[in-house]
Design an enzyme around this catalytic site. Structure first.
Site, mmCIF file in Angstrom:
data_model
loop_
_atom_site.group_PDB
_atom_site.id
_atom_site.type_symbol
_atom_site.label_atom_id
_atom_site.label_comp_id
_atom_site.label_asym_id
_atom_site.label_seq_id
_atom_site.Cartn_x
_atom_site.Cartn_y
_atom_site.Cartn_z
ATOM 1 N N ASN A 288 -0.856 -7.929 -18.509
ATOM 2 C CA ASN A 288 -0.306 -8.364 -17.212
ATOM 3 C C ASN A 288 -0.552 -9.858 -17.010
ATOM 4 O O ASN A 288 0.328 -10.604 -16.600
ATOM 5 C CB ASN A 288 -0.959 -7.609 -16.041
ATOM 6 C CG ASN A 288 -0.841 -6.109 -16.181
ATOM 7 O OD1 ASN A 288 -0.014 -5.631 -16.923
ATOM 8 N ND2 ASN A 288 -1.687 -5.382 -15.485
ATOM 9 N N ASP A 289 -1.785 -10.267 -17.291
ATOM 10 C CA ASP A 289 -2.113 -11.688 -17.148
ATOM 11 C C ASP A 289 -1.753 -12.489 -18.392
ATOM 12 O O ASP A 289 -1.328 -13.642 -18.283
ATOM 13 C CB ASP A 289 -3.598 -11.851 -16.812
ATOM 14 C CG ASP A 289 -3.857 -11.608 -15.347
ATOM 15 O OD1 ASP A 289 -3.102 -12.164 -14.513
ATOM 16 O OD2 ASP A 289 -4.776 -10.844 -15.009
ATOM 17 N N ARG B 282 -14.705 -2.610 -15.763
ATOM 18 C CA ARG B 282 -14.519 -4.061 -15.786
ATOM 19 C C ARG B 282 -15.276 -4.651 -14.615
ATOM 20 O O ARG B 282 -15.159 -4.151 -13.488
ATOM 21 C CB ARG B 282 -13.021 -4.382 -15.663
ATOM 22 C CG ARG B 282 -12.758 -5.868 -15.648
ATOM 23 C CD ARG B 282 -11.292 -6.151 -15.650
ATOM 24 N NE ARG B 282 -10.677 -5.832 -14.362
ATOM 25 C CZ ARG B 282 -9.388 -5.976 -14.131
ATOM 26 N NH1 ARG B 282 -8.584 -6.394 -15.092
ATOM 27 N NH2 ARG B 282 -8.884 -5.690 -12.951
ATOM 28 N N HIS C 189 0.830 -1.207 0.000
ATOM 29 C CA HIS C 189 0.000 0.000 0.000
ATOM 30 C C HIS C 189 0.863 1.255 0.000
ATOM 31 O O HIS C 189 0.537 2.242 -0.654
ATOM 32 C CB HIS C 189 -0.911 0.012 1.241
ATOM 33 C CG HIS C 189 -2.231 -0.633 0.970
ATOM 34 N ND1 HIS C 189 -2.951 -1.260 1.937
ATOM 35 C CD2 HIS C 189 -2.954 -0.718 -0.159
ATOM 36 C CE1 HIS C 189 -4.077 -1.720 1.420
ATOM 37 N NE2 HIS C 189 -4.096 -1.397 0.136
ATOM 38 N N ARG D 62 3.005 -13.537 -11.990
ATOM 39 C CA ARG D 62 3.396 -12.122 -12.069
ATOM 40 C C ARG D 62 3.840 -11.525 -10.738
ATOM 41 O O ARG D 62 4.443 -10.469 -10.698
ATOM 42 C CB ARG D 62 2.251 -11.286 -12.668
ATOM 43 C CG ARG D 62 0.981 -11.345 -11.877
ATOM 44 C CD ARG D 62 -0.199 -10.812 -12.655
ATOM 45 N NE ARG D 62 -0.508 -9.420 -12.329
ATOM 46 C CZ ARG D 62 -1.641 -8.824 -12.671
ATOM 47 N NH1 ARG D 62 -2.549 -9.480 -13.386
ATOM 48 N NH2 ARG D 62 -1.870 -7.592 -12.351
ATOM 49 N N GLU E 13 -6.968 -11.990 -21.824
ATOM 50 C CA GLU E 13 -5.794 -12.085 -20.954
ATOM 51 C C GLU E 13 -5.405 -13.539 -20.668
ATOM 52 O O GLU E 13 -4.544 -13.814 -19.845
ATOM 53 C CB GLU E 13 -5.995 -11.289 -19.658
ATOM 54 C CG GLU E 13 -7.343 -11.458 -19.013
ATOM 55 C CD GLU E 13 -7.611 -10.488 -17.864
ATOM 56 O OE1 GLU E 13 -6.691 -9.808 -17.400
ATOM 57 O OE2 GLU E 13 -8.773 -10.449 -17.422
ATOM 58 N N ARG F 158 -10.974 -0.669 -12.526
ATOM 59 C CA ARG F 158 -10.881 -1.932 -11.782
ATOM 60 C C ARG F 158 -11.943 -1.918 -10.667
ATOM 61 O O ARG F 158 -11.657 -1.519 -9.532
ATOM 62 C CB ARG F 158 -9.485 -2.096 -11.196
ATOM 63 C CG ARG F 158 -8.409 -2.424 -12.241
ATOM 64 C CD ARG F 158 -7.053 -2.612 -11.583
ATOM 65 N NE ARG F 158 -6.108 -3.297 -12.428
ATOM 66 C CZ ARG F 158 -5.167 -2.682 -13.154
ATOM 67 N NH1 ARG F 158 -5.066 -1.379 -13.140
ATOM 68 N NH2 ARG F 158 -4.330 -3.394 -13.889
ATOM 69 N N CYS G 98 -4.787 -2.775 -22.318
ATOM 70 C CA CYS G 98 -4.875 -2.061 -21.044
ATOM 71 C C CYS G 98 -3.913 -2.593 -19.988
ATOM 72 O O CYS G 98 -3.953 -2.164 -18.844
ATOM 73 C CB CYS G 98 -6.307 -2.083 -20.506
ATOM 74 S SG CYS G 98 -6.865 -3.710 -20.023
HETATM 75 C C1 PEP Z 1 -4.142 -7.314 -17.073
HETATM 76 O O1 PEP Z 1 -4.154 -8.491 -16.722
HETATM 77 O O2 PEP Z 1 -3.359 -6.853 -17.926
HETATM 78 C C2 PEP Z 1 -5.067 -6.364 -16.444
HETATM 79 C C3 PEP Z 1 -5.188 -5.128 -16.876
HETATM 80 O O3 PEP Z 1 -5.761 -6.798 -15.367
HETATM 81 P P1 PEP Z 1 -5.177 -6.845 -13.865
HETATM 82 O O4 PEP Z 1 -3.793 -6.271 -13.875
HETATM 83 O O5 PEP Z 1 -6.124 -6.092 -13.039
HETATM 84 O O6 PEP Z 1 -5.176 -8.318 -13.617
HETATM 85 MG MG MG Z 2 -5.788 -9.209 -15.521
#
Ligand code: PEP
Ligand code: MG
Length: 554
Positions: free
Chosen positions: A447-448, A325, A182, A458, A423, A290, A495
């Protein structure tokens, strides 16, 4: 001069004197009353602490607000309160009982497998320190910075950062901690450079008042830099300042490449405050809201509260598109009272699958979103869609929500567009099928997508080198999604965090992407990179920096 390497947590380059807070352990001179009196003192201190947090929360913004809310919720946590009560009952004084319960509670959280929960142990320590301060009758654990300084500590707590006057905290360097804590999130939101995880040797060497150079993006920290290094930093800072002034005009400029290709730059946000900031920085709208952060504040908003939150987000966007989302619960995003322990959370019940397993939760959110769609330009997407089955099941829930609203006579936009995050590799491979079943847009979550493509968690530093954001495999999956979107005539956005990297953002535009959704504070940097990109010249074979041309010797 001594150099150290840590982990990047919040962007920036800064040089200044070290401030080492004194973390006194109190306890000397405490008077112990009988258990019932100690219990009454403790209960009163909790009320006062909650009050202080509420007041701080009113002044806070964005993520800070959420953290302070979370800390208030901790003061209502039965496990913690009962633990303190048990120590008091066997004769401990209330302050010592809080210290003891806090250390046990924090240690338990620290040993939990989940990185998100582990990070929350800092909030336990923080909030309990506030209660102990009240009980000991000493002033709040404020950091007493008398000049702008770089805070050096083993760990920094959210309230440490929030207690400092604006402009006094130049940077943060910690020997432990993580970029997902945080405190790191708050540092990022407040634009304070931070590096974490430097180890205890650094902490032993870093004396109060010594000069420190912090180059956050590189993870570099230099203790007592020599004159030549200091001069080089001054020159870099001067250049950065000139650069920032040069880039300011970009806020209001429409984003297009040199050859006139328009690119829409959206922002990734978590609530109205972030949206306002992003809009001021020139974002075209919100590409990813989010929504699961709504559930992590220790409360469970009903349909009406959710509806008001989404409408507030639309207002903050001032007529720009907001892409919400649906709840992406699971993996590192656990929600009290909803999440179940899993052996392998990254591959567990996540995203839309979690919502499909709890139809009432999903129904409430969908009704709130549909109603909000009557108030402004909104679109909705589902996270962690694995293929057409998930998509169809989710859309069946939308149909049920629409029917329920019609029965209630509640207004909503019949044309509200629904889309899918891409993702998971299976979704990228079958994107054409998902589009054929009515998907209105794709948003690629790199990211995923990277973690599932390369089988590298990750959040796990041990496999960081296998987490390859820019690999041919990931590019192929992005290319397939883009092609499927183009064939179906639907928008495709990226994104994930990768789009906030100017060089990768430019590569995505070269690949054919025309919509990117990025972290707010990267908007100008990415826009600047894209405005200097000349797709036509590159296509005509003109020199592209860093690349040898065909027939040219490298
Ligand atoms: C992603 O997975 O790229 C994404 C934007 O979702 P989050 O990072 O919230 O899993
Ligand atoms: Mg994701």
């Amino acid at each position: 001069m001594q150099k150290y390497k840590g982990t990047f947590a919040s962007e920036g380059l800064v040089m200044g004197p070290i401030y080492r807070p004194e973390r006194q352990t109190m306890g000397l001179g405490r008077v112990v009353h009988g258990p019932s009196q100690e219990r009454a003192l403790f209960d009163a201190a909790v009320v006062l602490a909650r009050d202080e947090l509420r007041q701080l929360q009113q002044k806070a913004k964005g993520e800070q607000k959420d953290i302070l809310h979370f800390q208030q919720a901790l003061l209502e946590d039965r496990t913690l309160i009962d633990e303190v009560g048990d120590y008091i009952a066997v004769g401990a004084d209330s302050a010592a009982a809080v210290e003891r319960a806090a250390s046990i509670f924090a240690r338990t959280l620290k040993n939990v497998d989940d990185a998100y929960i582990r990070e929350r142990s800092a909030d336990v320590v923080d909030v309990c320190r506030r209660v102990v301060d009240i009980l000991d009758g000493r002033p709040r654990g404020k950091l007493e910075l008398t000049r702008p300084s770089i805070l050096v500590a083993d760990q920094v707590l959210p309230s440490d950062i929030l207690s400092v006057e604006p402009g006094m905290l130049l940077g943060i360097v910690t020997s432990s901690g993580s970029a997902q804590s945080h405190a790191s999130i708050i540092a990022g939101v407040m634009g304070i450079p931070a590096v974490v995880g430097l180890g205890s040797a650094f902490l032993d060497a870093a004396m109060d008042g010594a000069t420190l150079l912090l180059d956050a993006e590189a993870g570099d920290v230099v203790l007592e830099p020599d004159e030549a290094v200091q001069e080089a930093v001054r020159r870099r800072l001067q250049k950065q300042q000139e650069r920032a002034e040069e880039m300011d005009w970009l806020r209001g400029a429409p984003c297009h490449t040199k050859d006139g290709t328009a690119v829409r730059l959206f922002a990734n946000c978590s609530g109205p405050q972030d949206i306002e900031t992003a809009v001021e920085l020139g974002a075209d709208g919100v590409g990813l809201l989010r929504s699961e952060f709504l559930l992590m504040k220790g409360q469970f908003p009903d349909e009406e509260e959710q509806y008001r939150f989404y409408v507030d987000c639309l207002r903050a966007a001032r007529g720009r598109l907001v892409t919400v989302r649906t709840f992406d619960i699971g993996a590192d995003k656990l929600v009290d009272g909803l999440s179940e322990p899993e052996a392998n959370p990254a591959l567990g019940l996540r995203g839309v699958r979690f919502c499909l397993a709890r139809p009432e939760l999903f129904h409430t959110q969908l009704c709130a979103l549909l109603r909000a769609s009557a108030e402004g330009p909104l679109r909705v997407m589902f996270p962690m869609v694995g293929g057409v089955e998930d998509w169809r099941e989710a859309m069946a829930c939308v149909a049920t929500a629409r029917a329920a609203l019609r029965t209630r006579g509640a207004a909503f936009d019949e044309q509200l567009l629904f889309g899918s995050m891409i993702e998971i590799p299976s979704a990228a491979l079958t994107a054409g099928q998902i589009a054929a079943h009515g998907c209105g847009f794709f948003s690629i979550g790199t990211n995923d997508l990277v973690q599932y493509t390369h089988g590298a968690d990750r959040l796990e530093p041990g496999v960081a080198r296998y987490y390859r954001e820019d690999s041919p495999a990931v590019r192929m999956l992005i290319g397939m999604t883009l092609e499927a979107g183009q064939k179906a005539g639907i928008p495709v956005c990226i994104c994930g965090q990768t789009a906030s990297d100017p060089a990768l953002a430019a590569d995505y535009v070269r690949q054919g992407l025309r919509i990117l959704s990025i972290t707010g504070n990267r908007l100008l940097k990415v826009k600047n990179e894209l405005m200097n990109l000349d797709l036509a010249a590159e296509a005509a074979g003109a020199a592209r920096p860093g690349f040898a041309q065909a027939g040219e010797r490298p």
